[in-house]
Design a protein around this motif. Structure first.
Motif, mmCIF file in Angstrom:
data_model
loop_
_atom_site.group_PDB
_atom_site.id
_atom_site.type_symbol
_atom_site.label_atom_id
_atom_site.label_comp_id
_atom_site.label_asym_id
_atom_site.label_seq_id
_atom_site.Cartn_x
_atom_site.Cartn_y
_atom_site.Cartn_z
ATOM 1 N N ALA A 38 0.822 -1.223 0.000
ATOM 2 C CA ALA A 38 0.000 0.000 0.000
ATOM 3 C C ALA A 38 0.850 1.265 0.000
ATOM 4 C CB ALA A 38 -0.984 0.002 1.174
ATOM 5 N N ASP A 65 -2.354 0.758 -4.815
ATOM 6 C CA ASP A 65 -3.745 0.619 -5.232
ATOM 7 C C ASP A 65 -4.158 1.785 -6.122
ATOM 8 O OD1 ASP A 65 -4.508 -1.663 -3.262
ATOM 9 O OD2 ASP A 65 -3.571 -0.150 -2.000
ATOM 10 N N HIS A 82 -6.735 3.284 -1.537
ATOM 11 C CA HIS A 82 -7.421 2.010 -1.300
ATOM 12 C C HIS A 82 -8.796 2.314 -0.721
ATOM 13 C CE1 HIS A 82 -8.533 -1.855 0.373
ATOM 14 N NE2 HIS A 82 -7.479 -2.421 -0.185
#
Length: 282
Positions: A38, A65, A82
């Protein structure tokens, strides 16, 4: 259908071969690959690109993401976030501009089909600078306790391959985990549906599977990997999942070490690496 992995620097090159060739790992063992998960906001990207950071050492693969701020807008700029987060200080274009300065592999995770084509166009603009592994990820099937929306497999695969026929796919299941009840694993139906989607592909495919659900799915996932030498697993963990280091060691004992990668959270990742004797260079 079988195919060999891509040649040096191609997007379908086996990541173990790539990082071994570049002297960044010492043996073909998926547990040697260090992930930064992430890396969406600029601060996280900067940390991932630095030589080292707390716990994990130097990252080989950077995962991030990609979403469109508004799926209603065809001209929206893909950004790095995300869900449920829908805002970011980083666009995909800015993210790529930073990451191409490094030698790190890339994994881009898509939660919707709308973001895929504009993102592939941006990737195409910098492809000549990306002679390294590139993985493209989406959850394309419902999995154990999964209630998130899946990305429709066929248009996702068709869109990506229309730009990059040699990319490595990461194709997963939506999943959930509940601490107060018995959690079912990946069923025979789930793995056979996935094999049906993947058996006509030519490129490598890794299947992201949730660590807390793997032990009870060992037979099914071993069967899936036997269907093609192009297949591998990427073990990942939810922030609040309950699983043990013994579960990770069980996976390591039952699967081919060359075909399982571990994108897991701290401090379990550090404990796991210590338990299997992999030294992290901080």
């Amino acid at each position: 259908m079988t195919a060999t992995a891509g040649g040096p620097g191609s997007w379908s090159e086996n990541i173990l071969e790539y990082f071994l060739r570049n002297n960044q790992i010492t043996t073909e063992d998926g547990a040697q690959i260090i992930w930064y998960h992430a890396a969406n906001h600029k601060m996280q990207v900067n940390e991932a690109l630095r030589n080292s950071f707390m716990w994990t050492g130097t990252a080989h693969m950077i995962e991030a993401d990609v979403i469109l701020p508004s799926e209603r807008s065809e001209h929206g700029q893909p950004i790095m976030a995300h869900p449920p987060e829908i805002n970011s200080d980083n666009t995909l274009q800015e993210w790529l501009a930073e990451v191409i300065k490094s030698n790190k592999g890339i994994k881009l995770d898509f939660k919707s089909l709308a973001a895929v084509e504009p993102s592939m166009m941006l990737l195409e603009n910098v492809k000549r600078y990306l002679k390294r592994p590139v993985w493209i990820n989406a959850d394309v099937l419902p999995g154990p306790n999964g209630n998130s929306r899946v990305v429709d497999a066929k248009p996702f695969i068709d869109t990506v391959t229309s730009f990059f026929p040699d990319v490595t796919f990461s194709l997963g299941w939506t999943t959930g985990w509940h601490p107060e009840k018995v959690n079912e694993g990946y069923s025979w139906t789930m793995v056979k549906e996935m094999e049906y989607i993947c058996n006509e592909l030519n490129q490598p495919v890794t299947f992201p599977v949730r660590a807390a659900l793997v032990r009870q799915s060992c037979s099914q996932l071993l069967w899936l990997l036997k269907q093609s030498h192009r297949y591998s697993l990427t073990i990942w963990t939810g922030k609040n999942d309950s699983y043990s280091i013994e579960d990770l060691l069980f996976i390591r004992d039952h699967f081919d070490k060359k075909r399982v990668f571990y994108d897991i959270l701290e401090p379990q990742n550090h404990e796991f690496k210590q338990a299997i004797g992999i030294k992290i260079n901080l």
